[in-house]
Design a protein around this motif. Sequence first.
Motif, PDB file in Angstrom:
ATOM      1  N   GLY A 194      39.694 134.121  16.215  1.00 43.33           N
ATOM      2  CA  GLY A 194      40.694 133.978  15.480  1.00 43.33           C
ATOM      3  C   GLY A 194      41.121 135.469  15.083  1.00 43.33           C
ATOM      4  O   GLY A 194      42.599 135.722  15.049  1.00 43.33           O
ATOM      5  N   GLY A 195      40.487 136.496  14.913  1.00 45.68           N
ATOM      6  CA  GLY A 195      40.637 137.798  14.566  1.00 45.68           C
ATOM      7  C   GLY A 195      41.523 137.938  13.031  1.00 45.68           C
ATOM      8  O   GLY A 195      42.295 138.501  12.855  1.00 45.68           O
ATOM      9  N   CYS A 196      40.888 137.177  11.989  1.00 50.81           N
ATOM     10  CA  CYS A 196      41.415 137.119  10.841  1.00 50.81           C
ATOM     11  C   CYS A 196      41.369 138.823  10.178  1.00 50.81           C
ATOM     12  O   CYS A 196      40.339 139.378  10.450  1.00 50.81           O
ATOM     13  CB  CYS A 196      40.639 136.258   9.962  1.00 50.81           C
ATOM     14  SG  CYS A 196      41.039 134.718  10.282  1.00 50.81           S
ATOM     15  N   LEU A 206      39.950 133.383   4.434  1.00 48.02           N
ATOM     16  CA  LEU A 206      38.652 133.434   5.292  1.00 48.02           C
ATOM     17  C   LEU A 206      37.968 132.302   5.387  1.00 48.02           C
ATOM     18  O   LEU A 206      37.588 131.548   4.506  1.00 48.02           O
ATOM     19  CB  LEU A 206      37.837 134.666   4.814  1.00 48.02           C
ATOM     20  CG  LEU A 206      38.303 136.145   5.137  1.00 48.02           C
ATOM     21  CD1 LEU A 206      37.269 137.222   4.364  1.00 48.02           C
ATOM     22  CD2 LEU A 206      38.708 136.604   6.419  1.00 48.02           C
ATOM     23  N   CYS A 207      37.342 131.841   6.601  1.00 56.40           N
ATOM     24  CA  CYS A 207      36.488 130.999   6.691  1.00 56.40           C
ATOM     25  C   CYS A 207      34.978 131.259   6.036  1.00 56.40           C
ATOM     26  O   CYS A 207      34.812 132.420   6.005  1.00 56.40           O
ATOM     27  CB  CYS A 207      36.332 130.364   8.140  1.00 56.40           C
ATOM     28  SG  CYS A 207      35.109 131.509   9.114  1.00 56.40           S
ATOM     29  N   CYS A 243      37.798 140.592  11.166  1.00 58.23           N
ATOM     30  CA  CYS A 243      36.569 139.828  11.417  1.00 58.23           C
ATOM     31  C   CYS A 243      36.146 139.988  12.826  1.00 58.23           C
ATOM     32  O   CYS A 243      36.886 139.524  13.776  1.00 58.23           O
ATOM     33  CB  CYS A 243      36.739 138.226  10.897  1.00 58.23           C
ATOM     34  SG  CYS A 243      35.274 137.533  10.817  1.00 58.23           S
ATOM     35  N   TYR A 292      33.761 137.934  13.945  1.00 58.13           N
ATOM     36  CA  TYR A 292      33.037 136.709  14.569  1.00 58.13           C
ATOM     37  C   TYR A 292      33.741 135.714  15.330  1.00 58.13           C
ATOM     38  O   TYR A 292      33.034 135.500  16.480  1.00 58.13           O
ATOM     39  CB  TYR A 292      32.663 135.984  13.406  1.00 58.13           C
ATOM     40  CG  TYR A 292      31.501 136.703  12.407  1.00 58.13           C
ATOM     41  CD1 TYR A 292      30.343 137.025  13.037  1.00 58.13           C
ATOM     42  CD2 TYR A 292      31.411 136.610  11.010  1.00 58.13           C
ATOM     43  CE1 TYR A 292      29.314 137.411  12.397  1.00 58.13           C
ATOM     44  CE2 TYR A 292      30.494 137.239  10.443  1.00 58.13           C
ATOM     45  CZ  TYR A 292      29.439 137.784  11.136  1.00 58.13           C
ATOM     46  OH  TYR A 292      28.432 138.145  10.250  1.00 58.13           O
ATOM     47  N   CYS A 293      34.729 135.529  15.291  1.00 54.72           N
ATOM     48  CA  CYS A 293      35.409 134.571  16.378  1.00 54.72           C
ATOM     49  C   CYS A 293      36.844 135.040  16.958  1.00 54.72           C
ATOM     50  O   CYS A 293      37.233 136.183  16.298  1.00 54.72           O
ATOM     51  CB  CYS A 293      35.490 133.165  15.643  1.00 54.72           C
ATOM     52  SG  CYS A 293      37.208 132.935  15.029  1.00 54.72           S
ATOM     53  N   LYS A 325      32.371 131.844   7.318  1.00 54.52           N
ATOM     54  CA  LYS A 325      31.523 132.734   8.263  1.00 54.52           C
ATOM     55  C   LYS A 325      32.237 134.256   8.079  1.00 54.52           C
ATOM     56  O   LYS A 325      31.544 135.279   7.702  1.00 54.52           O
ATOM     57  CB  LYS A 325      31.489 132.321   9.545  1.00 54.52           C
ATOM     58  CG  LYS A 325      30.625 133.304  10.634  1.00 54.52           C
ATOM     59  CD  LYS A 325      30.496 132.620  11.722  1.00 54.52           C
ATOM     60  CE  LYS A 325      31.852 132.314  12.507  1.00 54.52           C
ATOM     61  NZ  LYS A 325      31.338 131.964  13.926  1.00 54.52           N
ATOM     62  N   GLY A 326      33.538 134.318   7.995  1.00 52.55           N
ATOM     63  CA  GLY A 326      33.941 135.599   7.794  1.00 52.55           C
ATOM     64  C   GLY A 326      33.960 136.016   6.468  1.00 52.55           C
ATOM     65  O   GLY A 326      33.737 137.234   6.048  1.00 52.55           O
TER      66      GLY A 326
HETATM   67  S1  SF4 Z   1      37.334 134.466   9.374  1.00 52.61           S
HETATM   68 FE1  SF4 Z   1      36.395 132.822  10.221  1.00 52.61          FE
HETATM   69  S2  SF4 Z   1      38.174 132.164  11.571  1.00 52.61           S
HETATM   70 FE2  SF4 Z   1      38.824 134.074  10.899  1.00 52.61          FE
HETATM   71  S3  SF4 Z   1      38.049 135.507  12.513  1.00 52.61           S
HETATM   72 FE3  SF4 Z   1      36.321 135.296  11.042  1.00 52.61          FE
HETATM   73  S4  SF4 Z   1      35.102 133.591  11.959  1.00 52.61           S
HETATM   74 FE4  SF4 Z   1      37.074 133.459  12.732  1.00 52.61          FE
END
Ligand code: SF4
Length: 199
Positions: A56-58, A85-86, A51, A53-54, A88-89
């Motif tokens: 976290g690196g999911c 996944l949150c 991911c 976005y943040c 956003k992800g």
């Molecule tokens: S899924 Fe959410 S918590 Fe995980 S890296 Fe993406 S934005 Fe971050």
Amino acid sequence: MNLSRRGFFKATGAALATSLAFELSSRSEALAAEPASDWKLVNTEEYTNICCYCSGGCGVICSTRDGELVNLEGDPDHPINQGGLCPKGASMSQLRNIVDPATHETIKNTNRKTKPMVRRPGKSEWEPIGWDEAASEIARWVKDTRDATFEEKAGDIVVNRCPGIASLGGSQQNSEEEYLINKMMRSLGVIAIDNQARV
Ligand code: SF4
């Protein structure tokens, strides 16, 4: 009604067995029924990704068919998110495809950039640039900045540092890539090195 303890267990056991038998038979019928449509992931190829976005690196699994993204979900084998996944992800597929608000059809996200862009000094507009040209320009800027700002000494102390450049990595680099980025930056004398991901 008076029920002995033994009688109570016999009665509830019989009721439970009847209900379980009914449940299993219903499920067998449901499984035997023809699916209403093809399984969503039939004939797809899977690619793992991270991911963007943040920090976290999911990990995510991208499923494609004929070069088109048809599904994106959390990677259960990824040590960070273990399949979760949150929100956003989970919406990351919208970087590529979005739903047209007027027609409700899935269409390409026209804001997605697939080529490098450059904004020249003094300009407010971005312009496309070729990959080779972009790499050459970046290399030239790095070399010139490094040469112009390199410090061999601070007083009597040898420092060999380059305070004119900072490096910020993204969340999509893995440990090995980050190791190489660090090696390259250190070789230039860069000391301001950080990374978006905390993994
Ligand atoms: S899924 Fe959410 S918590 Fe995980 S890296 Fe993406 S934005 Fe971050």
